[in-house]
Design a protein around this motif. Structure first.
Motif, PDB file in Angstrom:
ATOM      1  N   UNK A  50       0.967  -1.299   0.025  1.00 19.40           N
ATOM      2  CA  UNK A  50       0.010  -0.129  -0.086  1.00 19.40           C
ATOM      3  C   UNK A  50       0.944   1.301  -0.146  1.00 19.40           C
ATOM      4  N   UNK A  51       1.832   1.464   0.980  1.00 19.69           N
ATOM      5  CA  UNK A  51       2.623   2.445   0.903  1.00 19.69           C
ATOM      6  C   UNK A  51       3.606   2.680  -0.153  1.00 19.69           C
ATOM      7  N   UNK A  52       4.126   1.551  -0.628  1.00 25.02           N
ATOM      8  CA  UNK A  52       4.852   1.461  -1.697  1.00 25.02           C
ATOM      9  C   UNK A  52       4.216   1.880  -3.124  1.00 25.02           C
ATOM     10  N   UNK A  53       3.032   1.568  -3.132  1.00 28.53           N
ATOM     11  CA  UNK A  53       2.197   2.004  -4.346  1.00 28.53           C
ATOM     12  C   UNK A  53       1.959   3.601  -4.272  1.00 28.53           C
ATOM     13  N   UNK A  54       1.729   4.123  -2.963  1.00 29.03           N
ATOM     14  CA  UNK A  54       1.529   5.340  -2.823  1.00 29.03           C
ATOM     15  C   UNK A  54       2.726   6.244  -3.263  1.00 29.03           C
ATOM     16  N   UNK A  55       3.672   5.847  -2.757  1.00 31.58           N
ATOM     17  CA  UNK A  55       5.135   6.660  -2.979  1.00 31.58           C
ATOM     18  C   UNK A  55       5.393   6.368  -4.465  1.00 31.58           C
ATOM     19  N   UNK A  56       5.143   5.404  -5.269  1.00 33.38           N
ATOM     20  CA  UNK A  56       5.163   5.272  -6.465  1.00 33.38           C
ATOM     21  C   UNK A  56       4.582   6.305  -7.353  1.00 33.38           C
ATOM     22  N   UNK A  57       3.261   6.627  -6.652  1.00 32.10           N
ATOM     23  CA  UNK A  57       2.501   7.698  -7.420  1.00 32.10           C
ATOM     24  C   UNK A  57       2.666   8.797  -7.185  1.00 32.10           C
ATOM     25  N   UNK A  58       3.807   9.132  -6.088  1.00 35.54           N
ATOM     26  CA  UNK A  58       3.987  10.584  -6.015  1.00 35.54           C
ATOM     27  C   UNK A  58       3.275  11.092  -4.541  1.00 35.54           C
ATOM     28  N   UNK A  59       2.606  10.135  -4.237  1.00 32.87           N
ATOM     29  CA  UNK A  59       1.921  10.558  -2.752  1.00 32.87           C
ATOM     30  C   UNK A  59       2.712  10.485  -1.351  1.00 32.87           C
TER      31      UNK A  59
END
Length: 162
Positions: A50-59
């Motif tokens: 979840x957090x990895x995907x957020x960071x990948x999206x620039x969040x």
């Protein structure tokens, strides 16, 4: 022009399922007036989809470090993330996030919003019953249906907070 509204979303999940994807989509679609920040619990040095995907999206995303199921320092770590992010609003997305966020938010004079129940098993049902009692102390509770509004009102949450 005023600064964007900082909204901290707290979710107890390290996976990337439907609720997590919904949060990522909402964060990606936030307008210029809103800065979404995501936080979730998990062990240090472990994968966190979840957090990895957020960071990948620039969040902006924060791991709230959890060392075991009964980590007594977890509430303090939630408070530390609230202090670091300095949000205008904290939105918690499950009973664990609700339970741990309410104290951190109230101690820091932040607005808070809570929603959602699944009652997927007895253990979850018990924690959600405790959560409904805790919601009586929240500043506001966002309900996604009239059924949920009636359920929470019946649990003692003041109507003006729903």
């Amino acid at each position: 022009m005023s600064a964007p509204l900082r909204v901290l979303h707290v979710r107890n999940s390290d996976r990337l399922g439907g609720p997590e994807r919904l949060l990522l989509d909402q964060a990606a679609l936030a307008g210029d007036g809103v800065t979404p920040v995501l936080a979730s619990f998990g062990p240090p040095d472990a994968p966190h989809a979840f957090l990895d995907a957020a960071r990948a999206d620039g969040i902006e995303a924060h791991l709230i470090e959890q060392r075991g199921s009964y980590d007594r320092k977890l509430r303090r770590r939630v408070a530390a993330v609230v202090d670091q992010v300095d949000p205008h609003l904290v939105v918690s997305h499950d009973y664990k996030a609700n339970f741990l966020s309410v104290r951190a938010v109230r101690d820091r004079r932040r607005a808070s919003v809570v929603h959602g129940y699944t009652a997927e098993n007895r253990k979850i049902g018990f924690f959600e019953a405790v959560d409904r009692k805790l919601l009586r102390r929240m500043d506001a509770v966002v309900v996604v249906s009239e059924t949920l509004r009636a359920q929470l009102a019946g649990a003692g949450v003041a109507a003006e907070r729903l």
